[in-house]
Design a protein around this motif. Structure first.
Motif: not given
Length: 375
Positions: A180-192, A217-227
């Motif tokens: 997974g890319n969470m440890l490399a993606h900016p969303r890790s800042l808020a989640m962790l 490159r990973i920093a530019s990715m957009r990831m969509a959540p699902r519920w």
């Protein structure tokens, strides 16, 4: 065990991570490996929800099936054959229908993520069985650490040091793979709750130019959540038999109702599960959408609501990681998952295919190390 030196640490035991480990063993790789997963077992977004009060309840609350695009062959096809021979998957022949704004319409395979010329597989007995079978193929020598969240990383001369959210050492490994890319993606800042991305913190700029490009490159990715809303239904078996297995929404209907699909799953004790794949946290179930199936609408109206499962980065939207950035040789770090560029991007096919390709890179890397061509 709080730490273990090994050749390879794989973070994530979903389809990508387990496919990688199985592919390495099938390729004859003899190194030692550990897989680390925050969940209670393998599966990731293709996992199965159990209920303590009903031993027959096995609800696939993530991916309902595996859709593989046409034209696939080679090592991935061989792997699927092995899974089929093990009884872990079988061809899916259940009915899928499409609902548009004006009612039933022909299934739009493009928007639904299907490939009319491809293959569709169902996990047996559940989708969670697929990742479990892949781990079985990887062998008993793979150390399995479930319920562990890797939060910090450190690259050093002796490999990769991984620590959990409590600061406890998890493993020191010669090579590392993130499925997974969470440890490399900016969303890790808020989640962790961190000030910097863990992978960027672990490796100084310039240590590995390939990694620097990959992180950009990973920093530019957009990831969509699902519920995904999970419901327990009560209905007569004859009624359930008349319902489609999947109700897929057209693009226009999906936009209006903020849903992707509804998946019906009969259980062994004649109870029925329904998973509503939503685009927002409210996950509505509009009754007019179910008008072609009055008995299903009635069952939903009186259903037991089992809650909503949020998948924080369920679907990569754009800027996939190019395959030439999938392996960073100087720091012995790899990536696999549905966010890697190639066939099946954003789907199970992409997750598994990227893992098969990465296994080849790791085998090549170790051959170079053994020959002395790489320090």
């Amino acid at each position: 065990m709080t730490s273990c030196d090994c050749d390879l640490a794989v973070v994530g035991a979903g389809l990508a991570g387990t496919t990688l480990l199985a592919s390495l063993r099938l390729a004859g790789w003899q190194g030692s490996a550990m897989v680390i997963e925050v969940g209670r077992g393998p599966g990731g977004r293709a996992s199965t929800r159990l209920r303590r009060d009903n031993p027959h309840w096995r609800l696939d609350h993530g991916a309902p099936v595996l859709h593989l695009q046409s034209g696939g062959g080679g090592a991935l096809a061989d792997l699927l054959q092995k899974l089929e021979a093990m009884g872990a998957i079988s061809a899916d022949t259940s009915e899928s229908v499409c609902v548009g704004l004006d009612g039933l319409q022909s299934l739009d395979t493009t928007s639904a993520g299907f490939d009319a010329g491809g293959s569709c597989w169902r996990g047996r007995p559940t989708m969670g069985s697929v990742a479990a079978a892949l781990l079985d193929l990887a062998g008993d020598s793979v150390i399995r650490r479930f319920g562990v969240r890797v939060q910090t990383l450190q690259a050093s001369d002796r490999g990769w040091d991984l620590h959990d959210q409590h600061g406890q050492a998890v493993v020191n490994a010669r090579m590392l793979v993130l499925s997974g890319n969470m440890l490399a993606h900016p969303r890790s800042l808020a989640m962790l709750g961190l000030a910097n991305r863990p992978l960027r913190e672990a490796c100084a700029v310039g240590l590995d130019p390939v990694l620097d490009q990959a992180l950009d490159r990973i920093a530019s990715m957009r990831m969509a959540p699902r519920w995904n809303r999970m419901l327990a239904l009560s209905a007569e078996p004859a009624e359930v038999a008349s319902w489609p297995r999947q109700i897929v929404l057209s693009a226009a209907a999906s936009q209006q109702w903020q849903l992707e699909r509804l998946v019906v799953q009969p259980m062994a004790d004649d109870s029925v599960g329904l998973v509503v794949h939503g685009l927002t946290d409210s996950v509505p179930v509009p009754m007019d959408l179910l008008s072609p199936w009055p008995s299903l609408a009635a069952a939903v109206a009186s259903a037991d609501d089992l809650g909503v499962m949020r998948w924080g980065a369920a679907r990569p939207l754009d800027h996939p990681l190019p395959v030439d950035l999938q392996w960073c040789p100087k720091v012995a770090l790899g990536f696999c998952g549905d966010w890697i560029d190639g066939p099946g991007f954003g789907r199970a096919h992409g997750a598994m295919a990227s893992a098969v390709a990465l296994a080849d890179r790791i085998v090549e890397h170790d051959a170079l190390v053994a020959s002395g061509a790489m320090a």
